[in-house]
Design a protein around this motif. Structure first.
Motif, short mmCIF file in Angstrom:
data_model
loop_
_atom_site.label_atom_id
_atom_site.label_comp_id
_atom_site.label_asym_id
_atom_site.label_seq_id
_atom_site.Cartn_x
_atom_site.Cartn_y
_atom_site.Cartn_z
N GLN A 119 -6.90 40.74 18.25
CA GLN A 119 -7.15 41.78 19.22
C GLN A 119 -5.84 42.29 19.78
O GLN A 119 -4.80 41.66 19.67
N MET A 131 -9.60 43.44 15.09
CA MET A 131 -9.02 43.92 13.84
C MET A 131 -8.59 45.38 14.00
O MET A 131 -9.39 46.22 14.36
N TYR A 149 -18.88 28.28 19.81
CA TYR A 149 -18.28 28.75 21.06
C TYR A 149 -17.76 27.58 21.91
O TYR A 149 -17.33 27.77 23.03
N GLY A 160 -7.59 31.12 22.40
CA GLY A 160 -8.58 32.15 22.66
C GLY A 160 -8.89 32.97 21.42
O GLY A 160 -9.78 33.79 21.43
N HIS A 161 -8.17 32.77 20.35
CA HIS A 161 -8.30 33.59 19.16
C HIS A 161 -9.14 32.85 18.14
O HIS A 161 -8.68 31.90 17.54
N ARG A 162 -10.43 33.25 17.96
CA ARG A 162 -11.32 32.41 17.19
C ARG A 162 -12.06 33.18 16.11
O ARG A 162 -13.21 33.56 16.32
N PRO A 163 -11.41 33.39 14.97
CA PRO A 163 -12.13 34.08 13.90
C PRO A 163 -13.38 33.31 13.46
O PRO A 163 -14.37 33.93 13.05
N THR A 212 -20.93 34.21 14.44
CA THR A 212 -21.82 35.14 15.11
C THR A 212 -22.49 36.07 14.10
O THR A 212 -23.71 36.27 14.14
N LEU A 213 -21.66 36.62 13.20
CA LEU A 213 -22.22 37.54 12.20
C LEU A 213 -23.20 36.82 11.27
O LEU A 213 -24.29 37.33 10.98
N LEU A 271 -24.26 28.87 17.21
CA LEU A 271 -23.39 29.64 18.09
C LEU A 271 -22.79 28.76 19.19
O LEU A 271 -21.61 28.87 19.50
N ALA A 310 -15.54 31.69 15.32
CA ALA A 310 -16.67 32.05 16.18
C ALA A 310 -17.21 33.42 15.82
O ALA A 310 -18.41 33.65 15.82
N PHE A 311 -16.31 34.33 15.49
CA PHE A 311 -16.71 35.69 15.12
C PHE A 311 -17.57 35.68 13.85
O PHE A 311 -18.66 36.25 13.81
#
Lengths: 502, 160
Positions: free
Chosen positions: B70, B1, B120, B80-83, B89-90, B116, B85-86
């Motif tokens: 990114q 971001m 992933y 490869g762009h995985r909001p 994680t949080l 997770l 997964a992000f």
């Protein structure tokens, strides 16, 4: 002499040697996996070293980082993805060698010249640190104040392209470091009435957050795809003797520059590699060959980043001022081990210092066999599934941060700093100044306030002693040169669009 | 971001003003002009100046206020762009922070790892066994070998 013998006895014990062998494998693995850095390896080791005596604890961290910085070259060479940021400078070059069918030579250079650079840095550490400690014994609060300020200044301006952003993260780090009771008046600052924050924000959980959790967050958003590497790697030591003779000046220059940059606070192995690679190209007799798979830059930068590791320990041991983010973590561990860095340690515990030196020599020598094994196993190591590893590392971070003080509050620190680290990095803000600010903030304030009281608020008191004055001049010079450069850049950028408009 | 520097600068400006205002309430020791307030006051001032410069820089740059994704990978590999997964994680971290005491380490770590691994993209059959094994290994290492008092929570009566 007794101290040296005691130190050798401490290092050559089964416990220390086993710890070193284990952390060597760990360091090689972490370094070889893209997305896991040498700093992260250190941060992940902290919870374990916490439970060991000082010498094996330090031995583990020294070994793991040396191995990780070398191993970062392996995926860079074979897959064009740097394993650690310190290999990024010459990844294209070494991959070009692989494409020319010279993967063995490229890997051999990475290994052999890493060892040479590491040993060179170690020799400088062994010679320079005790000498500096002798000088530092006479330092008063004035000298320490300027020294810390100079260190923080270096951290902001050496990191290069974004001094303003570096300054911002430095101030944020200093602010985070000022939380709690640890100030001259013992007033609870910025604690919001929370008892957990009275002791300040714990350093180690913050660093695990900044250097490990943030990497996992970044990976979760954009994992780089890794191609498979199948080919068997042949003999890596062939031709190394020839290269050593041909590029002895470059080897020496790379090692020396790397060690010096490592010793500057805030700049570590990655910046050393960039500068050495650029320097190698500029000074080369055949600069046109750079980029097409030419070994010259690899030799110089490969020696440089391993030299930087040892160089970073010089200010760390003598003044408690870290030379890079790895030693920032190490200093945190040394404090926990009651092995407080500073000139007094050279007098009170010389055997510990000699043990650190011995560990450095041993770790760099161990790199030859261990590194060779890692290259042989490269195809298998690189296939390690990162989508399985990353979540496990995250749990490891959480448990590790908890283990330091057994405090659930530290977990909030961990997550907050992890998120902050990820956000800052994604926006081009350097992290190293923040961690230096947080680590050195207490020291800076203590010496600043003491000096103010001693000098009765008179700024001239700060430069009355000759060494303090010298350090002050260095600091102010760095500030004015950087300010002037920023202003010139600003004006030039203004002029450029105007010229186009005409 | 990516966020425009002007926004970051504005937030930091508020922070620095709050610091400078707040430290004025710190008590002073009579006869001692340099107390707990001076140092954070100077930091606040420094941060304030930097944030003003950031605001100016951000306005000139012409970068949009917020940009997700990114740097650099906008053009290649949308996979490869995985909001998701992000965010997972949080949330997994938050879950652990809030519930680890009550559920205990074994339960919360296993659940966290399962979430997770799924996010992933680990192979489905492997998810549960891997999560259980990893949890047990970490538990053994830290609880048994390093004697870290990881919480037992629900499993208190089965503690080993």
């Amino acid at each position: 002499m007794d101290a040296v013998l005691t130190a050798l006895q401490m290092v050559f014990s089964t416990q220390v040697l086993l710890a070193m062998a284990g952390s060597a494998l760990f360091g090689l693995f972490v370094g070889a996996i893209p997305g896991l850095t040498a700093t992260m390896a250190t941060a992940l080791l902290v919870p374990i070293t916490f439970f060991l005596p000082p010498v094996p604890a330090v031995a583990m961290m020294v070994t793991a980082t040396a191995m990780a910085i070398f191993a970062g070259d392996i995926p860079g060479c074979l897959l064009r993805i740097p394993g650690t940021p310190a290999s990024a400078a010459y990844t294209d070059e070494s991959y070009a060698m692989t494409r020319n069918g010279q993967a063995e030579t490229a890997l051999g250079i990475a290994l052999v010249f890493s060892v040479i650079g590491g040993l060179f840095g170690t020799v400088v550490l062994i010679v320079a640190a005790p000498a500096l400690a002798e000088v530092a014994l006479n330092f008063s609060s004035y000298e320490y104040f300027w020294l810390v300020l100079l260190g923080l200044t270096c951290a902001v301006f050496i990191t290069g392209d974004a001094p303003l952003k570096g300054m911002v993260t430095l101030f944020l780090g200093l602010l985070a470091g000022s939380v709690g009771l640890q100030n001259p008046a013992a007033h609870p600052r910025f604690t919001f009435g929370s008892a957990d924050m009275l002791g300040g924000l714990s350093l180690i959980p913050a660093m695990i957050g900044l250097f490990a959790v943030s990497e996992i967050l970044r990976f979760s958003l954009a994992p780089e795809k890794i191609d498979e590497f199948k080919r068997q790697v042949g003999s890596v030591f062939r031709g190394m003797g020839g290269l050593m003779r041909k590029y002895k000046v470059q080897t020496l220059r790379g090692s020396a520059v790397g060690t010096a940059i490592g010793a500057l606070p805030g700049a570590g192995a990655d910046i050393a590699a960039w500068i050495s690679y650029a320097m190698s190209r500029r000074m080369s007799k055949e600069p046109e060959k750079f980029g097409s798979g030419h070994p010259e830059g690899l030799v110089e930068a490969g020696a440089s980043n391993n030299g930087a590791l040892a160089g970073a320990w010089i200010p760390a041991l003598v003044f408690g001022i870290p030379g890079d983010s790895i030693t920032a973590i190490v200093i945190g561990v040394l404090y926990m081990q009651n092995m407080n860095p500073g000139p007094m340690i050279f007098i009170n515990n010389p055997e510990n210092i000699y043990a650190v030196f011995a560990v450095f020599v041993l770790a760099n020598l161990m790199m030859l066999p261990f590194g060779w094994l890692c290259i042989k196993a490269a195809a298998r190591v690189l296939r390690a599934p990162r989508n399985v590893l990353m979540p496990i590392i995250l749990v490891f971070c959480v448990v590790g941060a908890f283990a330091i003080n057994n405090s659930p509050f530290d977990l909030w620190v961990l997550v907050a700093f992890g998120l902050a680290g990820w956000f800052l990095e994604a926006n081009g803000y350097p992290i190293a100044p923040a961690i230096l600010g947080m680590l050195l903030g207490v020291m800076l304030e203590e010496h600043f306030i003491t000096s103010m009281i001693k000098a009765d608020g008179n700024p001239l008191g700060f430069i009355e002693r000759p060494i303090a004055a010298g350090l002050a001049i260095c600091t102010l010079l760095l500030w004015s040169v950087s300010g002037w450069l920023a202003l010139r850049r600003h004006l030039r950028r203004r002029q450029a669009p105007a010229a186009i408009a005409q | 971001m990516r966020v425009n520097d002007a926004v970051i600068g504005a937030v930091l400006l508020v922070l620095s003003l709050a610091v400078v205002w707040h430290v004025r309430s710190f008590p002073t020791i009579p006869g001692q002009p340099y107390g707990a307030a001076l140092y954070p006051f100077l930091i606040g001032c420094g941060l304030g100046i930097c944030s003003l410069l950031l605001i100016a820089k951000g306005f000139r740059s012409g970068i949009p206020i917020v940009e997700t994704g990114q740097r650099g990978d906008a053009d290649d590999a949308p996979s490869g762009h995985r909001p998701v997964a992000f965010v997972t994680t949080l949330l997994a971290l938050l879950f652990y922070l809030l519930f680890a005491e009550r559920l205990g380490f074994l339960v919360s770590s296993t659940l966290m790892l399962i979430a997770l691994f799924l996010a992933y993209g680990v192979r489905r059959v492997m998810v549960v066994p891997l999560a259980v094994i990893a949890t047990l290994v970490i538990h053994y290492g830290f609880y048994k070998l390093l004697k870290v008092p990881l919480p037992w929570g629900l499993l208190e009566s089965f503690a080993w």
